[in-house]
Design an enzyme around this catalytic site. Sequence first.
Site, mmCIF file in Angstrom:
data_model
loop_
_atom_site.group_PDB
_atom_site.id
_atom_site.type_symbol
_atom_site.label_atom_id
_atom_site.label_comp_id
_atom_site.label_asym_id
_atom_site.label_seq_id
_atom_site.Cartn_x
_atom_site.Cartn_y
_atom_site.Cartn_z
ATOM 1 N N CYS A 116 23.613 -0.260 -0.391
ATOM 2 C CA CYS A 116 22.182 -0.567 0.426
ATOM 3 C C CYS A 116 21.334 0.491 0.753
ATOM 4 O O CYS A 116 20.268 0.488 0.983
ATOM 5 C CB CYS A 116 22.334 -1.638 1.229
ATOM 6 S SG CYS A 116 23.220 -3.009 0.881
ATOM 7 N N HIS A 257 16.217 -1.927 5.682
ATOM 8 C CA HIS A 257 16.907 -2.388 4.636
ATOM 9 C C HIS A 257 17.057 -4.135 5.202
ATOM 10 O O HIS A 257 17.237 -4.208 6.655
ATOM 11 C CB HIS A 257 18.537 -1.926 4.525
ATOM 12 C CG HIS A 257 19.448 -2.757 3.765
ATOM 13 N ND1 HIS A 257 18.972 -3.379 2.439
ATOM 14 C CD2 HIS A 257 20.568 -3.327 4.072
ATOM 15 C CE1 HIS A 257 20.214 -3.997 2.089
ATOM 16 N NE2 HIS A 257 21.212 -4.008 3.136
ATOM 17 N N ASN A 287 19.142 -10.215 0.630
ATOM 18 C CA ASN A 287 19.436 -9.097 0.462
ATOM 19 C C ASN A 287 19.713 -8.509 -0.981
ATOM 20 O O ASN A 287 20.561 -8.919 -1.711
ATOM 21 C CB ASN A 287 20.957 -8.886 1.241
ATOM 22 C CG ASN A 287 21.451 -7.520 1.174
ATOM 23 O OD1 ASN A 287 20.751 -6.488 0.530
ATOM 24 N ND2 ASN A 287 22.572 -7.099 2.033
HETATM 25 O O1 UT7 Z 1 23.665 -4.992 2.891
HETATM 26 C C1 UT7 Z 1 25.224 -4.877 2.803
HETATM 27 C C2 UT7 Z 1 25.460 -5.033 4.279
HETATM 28 N N1 UT7 Z 1 26.030 -6.338 4.699
HETATM 29 C C3 UT7 Z 1 25.529 -6.939 6.022
HETATM 30 O O2 UT7 Z 1 24.782 -6.318 6.373
HETATM 31 C C4 UT7 Z 1 26.080 -7.999 6.026
HETATM 32 C C5 UT7 Z 1 26.393 -8.200 7.803
HETATM 33 N N2 UT7 Z 1 27.157 -9.486 8.169
HETATM 34 C C6 UT7 Z 1 26.328 -10.382 8.196
HETATM 35 O O3 UT7 Z 1 25.237 -10.595 8.264
HETATM 36 C C7 UT7 Z 1 26.931 -11.739 9.057
HETATM 37 O O4 UT7 Z 1 28.260 -11.184 9.396
HETATM 38 C C8 UT7 Z 1 27.149 -12.828 8.080
HETATM 39 C C9 UT7 Z 1 25.756 -13.473 7.582
HETATM 40 C C10 UT7 Z 1 27.915 -12.238 6.783
HETATM 41 C C11 UT7 Z 1 28.062 -14.009 8.615
HETATM 42 O O5 UT7 Z 1 27.612 -14.313 9.779
HETATM 43 P P1 UT7 Z 1 28.328 -14.287 11.191
HETATM 44 O O6 UT7 Z 1 27.617 -14.923 12.404
HETATM 45 O O7 UT7 Z 1 28.934 -12.922 11.441
HETATM 46 O O8 UT7 Z 1 29.473 -15.532 10.821
HETATM 47 P P2 UT7 Z 1 30.957 -15.321 10.801
HETATM 48 O O9 UT7 Z 1 31.441 -14.585 9.598
HETATM 49 O O10 UT7 Z 1 31.642 -14.772 12.165
HETATM 50 O O11 UT7 Z 1 31.490 -16.739 10.480
HETATM 51 C C12 UT7 Z 1 31.283 -17.764 11.602
HETATM 52 C C13 UT7 Z 1 31.696 -19.131 11.077
HETATM 53 C C14 UT7 Z 1 32.737 -19.252 10.315
HETATM 54 O O12 UT7 Z 1 33.443 -20.420 10.658
HETATM 55 P P3 UT7 Z 1 34.583 -20.614 11.579
HETATM 56 O O13 UT7 Z 1 35.531 -19.684 11.383
HETATM 57 O O14 UT7 Z 1 34.160 -20.265 12.916
HETATM 58 O O15 UT7 Z 1 34.941 -22.004 11.568
HETATM 59 C C15 UT7 Z 1 32.710 -18.986 8.889
HETATM 60 O O16 UT7 Z 1 33.493 -19.591 8.143
HETATM 61 O O17 UT7 Z 1 30.633 -19.552 9.942
HETATM 62 C C16 UT7 Z 1 31.243 -19.725 8.932
HETATM 63 N N3 UT7 Z 1 30.501 -19.341 7.853
HETATM 64 C C17 UT7 Z 1 29.782 -20.477 7.373
HETATM 65 N N4 UT7 Z 1 29.260 -21.631 7.742
HETATM 66 C C18 UT7 Z 1 28.245 -22.178 6.760
HETATM 67 C C19 UT7 Z 1 30.369 -18.454 7.086
HETATM 68 N N5 UT7 Z 1 29.522 -18.616 5.951
HETATM 69 C C20 UT7 Z 1 29.031 -19.582 6.173
HETATM 70 C C21 UT7 Z 1 28.022 -20.215 5.460
HETATM 71 N N6 UT7 Z 1 27.589 -21.791 5.913
HETATM 72 N N7 UT7 Z 1 27.161 -20.016 4.557
#
Ligand code: UT7
Length: 332
Positions: A116, A257, A287
């Site tokens: 990125c 980004h 992204n």
């Molecule tokens: O450009 C490359 C660099 N990449 C990035 O900058 C990505 C950086 N990270 C992020 O943007 C975020 O961490 C994500 C968008 C990937 C995830 O968001 P989050 O708020 O950190 O969610 P999380 O991983 O802590 O997950 C929270 C909950 C989980 O469920 P439980 O364990 O609390 O039951 C996940 O399983 O959200 C769940 N979850 C979803 N639920 C609905 C994860 N993906 C999804 C989804 N829809 N698509």
Amino acid sequence: MSKPMRVKISALGTYVPPHLLTNADLEKMVETTDQWIQERTGIRERHIVDKGMATSDLATEAARKALAQRGLVPSDVEAIIVATVTPDMFFPSTACLVQHKLGAKNVWGFDLSAACSAFVYALQTGAQFVATGAHKKVMVIGADVMSSIIDYTDRATCVIFGDGAGAVILEPAEDDSVGMIDYLHEVDGSGGCALYMPGGGSLNPSTHDTVEKKMHYVHQDGQAVFKFAVRKQTDLCEKLLQRNGLKGSDIRAFIPHQANKRIITATADRLGLNRESVIINIDRYGNTTAATIPLAMQTAWEEGKLKKGDLVMLASVGAGFTVAAALLRWAY
Ligand code: UT7
């Protein structure tokens, strides 16, 4: 040694494939909701290629638009740098494929891999050739077909990414009132395990087994990347502003980004940026990795937020980890 020349972005062209993948489409593919995606990432829809369209196709379209904007023909360009993590093939480089598709003559080029942060790294790399006087026109392209390395059964990654391309032309600036000012880049390989594609390279060449284990897809520890991104992006931007005697409120356009709207707003708040200076278009494109910054430049331009002489700050964090911050004054 003579003083290096000031380098400006003289033209910008972007391209996204027409096919839209909306949050409603994703609701039918994995267990997710439009509300979750919008609240946690800020994304509403992203563009993805149809089968048979590759990174070089998007890159070539963006390059053509940049050339047309500046009234140039392909052979006016002396070097082409393609920033990408999804080349058409391991080799030849995407830069060679773009050169051929454009029909550019007497040009050289190469690909640059920094995920990125690759567009900003390529921008600085291309600028060196212009600053030294080696070249007068360098094309820098950020292009990725992320849909080619995404597992569309993994809700944690498939909702985030999209496909797109953006190209700029670098040329000597007429004076110091416009052009690239300074940059601060850093890599931290200890973050490699937080965002990577393990299969297909020399460590794990593709086999039935690597494919069965889904090693040819993006693997991400979202929270680890998120925390690093906010902390490190802010850190480098702060240092860059400080050493140039600037404050966040001096920035007219912050073009980061586009990985997650929450990362962008957290960084902007910590830097004390004016809200209206922060360019966000992740809602429309997701992204697109190396393409996000030129696509966001295009959005800023279309919204009338880029005027000649405006102070612009670019920032990114990506797989590696790679981090970039750059300052420039818009040139047209
Ligand atoms: O450009 C490359 C660099 N990449 C990035 O900058 C990505 C950086 N990270 C992020 O943007 C975020 O961490 C994500 C968008 C990937 C995830 O968001 P989050 O708020 O950190 O969610 P999380 O991983 O802590 O997950 C929270 C909950 C989980 O469920 P439980 O364990 O609390 O039951 C996940 O399983 O959200 C769940 N979850 C979803 N639920 C609905 C994860 N993906 C999804 C989804 N829809 N698509």
